[in-house]
Design an enzyme around this catalytic site. Structure first.
Site, mmCIF file in Angstrom:
data_model
loop_
_atom_site.group_PDB
_atom_site.id
_atom_site.type_symbol
_atom_site.label_atom_id
_atom_site.label_comp_id
_atom_site.label_asym_id
_atom_site.label_seq_id
_atom_site.Cartn_x
_atom_site.Cartn_y
_atom_site.Cartn_z
ATOM 1 N NE ARG A 183 -3.466 2.402 2.710
ATOM 2 C CZ ARG A 183 -3.311 3.290 3.685
ATOM 3 N NH1 ARG A 183 -2.429 3.075 4.660
ATOM 4 N NH2 ARG A 183 -4.025 4.402 3.715
ATOM 5 C CG HIS A 226 -1.030 9.362 3.118
ATOM 6 N ND1 HIS A 226 -1.151 8.013 3.378
ATOM 7 C CD2 HIS A 226 -0.728 9.927 4.316
ATOM 8 C CE1 HIS A 226 -0.927 7.778 4.664
ATOM 9 N NE2 HIS A 226 -0.665 8.936 5.251
ATOM 10 C CD GLU A 281 -4.835 8.283 9.457
ATOM 11 O OE1 GLU A 281 -4.550 7.188 9.949
ATOM 12 O OE2 GLU A 281 -4.246 9.343 9.743
ATOM 13 C CG ASN A 299 -5.443 3.983 8.636
ATOM 14 O OD1 ASN A 299 -5.573 2.931 8.006
ATOM 15 N ND2 ASN A 299 -5.025 5.102 8.070
ATOM 16 C CE1 TYR A 348 -0.440 3.434 13.616
ATOM 17 C CE2 TYR A 348 -2.341 4.689 12.863
ATOM 18 C CZ TYR A 348 -1.148 4.060 12.603
ATOM 19 O OH TYR A 348 -0.645 4.034 11.328
ATOM 20 C CD GLU A 376 -1.882 4.477 8.099
ATOM 21 O OE1 GLU A 376 -1.630 4.943 9.242
ATOM 22 O OE2 GLU A 376 -1.965 5.192 7.092
#
Length: 449
Positions: free
Chosen positions: A84, A127, A172, A296, A298, A354
């Site tokens: 990616r 991005h 995002e 994504n 985290y 991600e």
């Protein structure tokens, strides 16, 4: 032998579950003034005093622009199914309406090399590296930028067509709009409640305008969008409303228009005086069907109301944290996927686009023992497995990031890579987390023969 262990009968062990690694253009490419590229908002932002840690920038980064071939070889050596990456808009259109063949050729070479090695190519169109010439006209605060994005998406997809296996419009939009145009932490460094919400709407509009063009030009490819999301939990029972609003603004504001054709009522009410101009038909455009949704993840948020009635995140001091200061909370990934699955009817397949952690990594005797990151990946892979067992349709997982890189406002202080980069020599060294990833994928390949 260090490897990640997956439960028996795990969906992740099946050959059609996609494992990959991810990067983005400004974070790794370097060659900021080569190949016809012109400045993006990040080149401009990095030059502002105090904007980025140590005044660092992406001028060289990982020098992937020159080292791409050895990097693709390294990716292939990990045994992944897919790579990616993102395309730098200022490499494709360095000036208004001026198409740059050198930029197209750079990405063509990468796509061809990946396919020659049997890997699929997942491409993100945006991005965060908006051409500076568009920012000079207002950037994402200018509705015209949504249409410029659609033009850019049309040109890229017309050129590459189905050679790109999976297209992502935006990565995002929360970060790009709120950190960039609301809080001023990221490029272009604008601060304003109204500005953040307006930029978000225009980004989503750009996504919606691009979708039918992508489908027409690449009918065999998959097309979708990637959201970052953190589940929110109340600090106490009386803070449930704070957690609910945190999720509404944190990711419902971005996902609801795409998947439901509407903005969430909680945000519309609380931000009534800051809402963007939403024209008739905008939400229908944004609500274009998507083939997948990228997530994504985290960490999580624990929320409460402060004395002014504002919502704040409360650090969990007793919990484990990564080097960047984010709590390690794998259960949050399971909870998040289940919550999304329950919120949206007819939910398309999800990809973990991600997932990863930052470390203070260094090479000792030729090795990088990133023990915390290795545990992080193991626990989060199990969290994905658990979500699937609860009925969530997850079809892929991408580790962030392939290698240490320019980490936006953090500069080079934070290392998210599973591959260590010596920024002086550009030497790449596989960390223990990468070796475990490779070994897991080799084992899976053997089992599926």
């Amino acid at each position: 032998m260090k490897t990640y262990q997956l439960p028996q009968d795990s969906r992740l062990s099946q050959p059609d579950f996609v494992f990959g690694v991810a990067t983005s253009s400004y974070q790794i490419e370097g060659a900021a003034k080569e190949g016809g590229r012109t400045p993006s908002i990040w080149d401009t932002f990095c030059a502002l005093p105090g904007a980025v840690h140590n005044g660092e920038n992406g001028d060289i980064a990982c020098d992937h622009y020159h080292l791409w071939k050895q990097d693709i070889e390294m990716i292939h050596g990990l045994g992944v199914d897919a790579y990616r990456l993102s395309i730098a808009w200022p490499r494709i259109f360095p000036h208004e309406g001026e198409l740059n063949p050198q930029g197209l050729n750079f990405y063509q070479n990468i796509i061809d090399e990946c396919h020659a090695k049997g890997m699929k190519v997942y491409v993100t169109l945006y991005h965060w590296d908006l051409p500076q010439y568009l920012q000079d006209r207002g950037g994402w605060l200018n509705r015209e930028t949504a249409y410029k994005f659609a033009e850019y998406a049309e040109v890229v997809s017309a050129h590459f067509g189905d050679q790109i296996d999976v297209y992502t419009t935006l990565n995002e939009p929360f970060v790009a709009s709120f950190l960039g145009y609301r809080w001023g932490i990221h490029a272009p460094g604008i601060k304003g409640e109204r500005e953040g919400l307006l930029a978000a709407h225009h980004m989503l509009l750009g996504h919606g305008l691009a979708m039918p063009l992508l489908r027409r030009n690449a009918p065999k490819s998959q097309h979708g969008i990637v959201f970052n999301a953190s589940p929110s939990y109340p600090l106490s029972e009386k803070d449930q409303a704070a957690a609910d609003y945190s999720e509404a603004e944190g990711y419902h504001w971005f996902m609801d228009p795409v998947l439901k054709g509407e903005y969430p009522a909680l945000v519309l009410e609380r931000q009534a005086s800051n809402l963007p101009m939403i024209l008739d038909g905008d939400l229908a455009i944004i609500h274009a069907p998507v083939d997948y949704v990228g997530i994504n993840y985290y960490t999580r948020h624990v929320c409460c109301f402060d004395e002014n009635g504002d919502i704040k995140n409360v650090e969990q001091s007793q919990a484990e944290h990564t080097f960047i200061g984010w709590e390690v909370y794998p259960q949050g990934l399971t909870d998040l996927l289940v919550r999304i699955h329950q919120r949206y009817t007819n939910m398309p397949p999800m990809l973990i686009t991600e997932n990863g952690s930052a470390g203070d990594d260094c090479v000792i005797d030729g090795e990088v023992n990133d023990e915390q990151r290795t545990r992080y990946f193991q626990s989060h892979l199990l969290a994905v497995d658990e979500a699937i067992r609860q009925g969530v349709n997850v079809t892929g997982y991408f580790a962030w990031s392939l290698m240490d890189n320019f980490e936006w406002a953090y500069g080079y202080e934070q290392r998210f890579g599973i591959v260590h980069v010596d920024y002086q020599t550009q030497k790449r060294t596989l960390k223990q987390s990468a070796i475990a990833y490779r070994n897991m994928l080799l084992e899976r390949a053997e089992e599926n023969k």
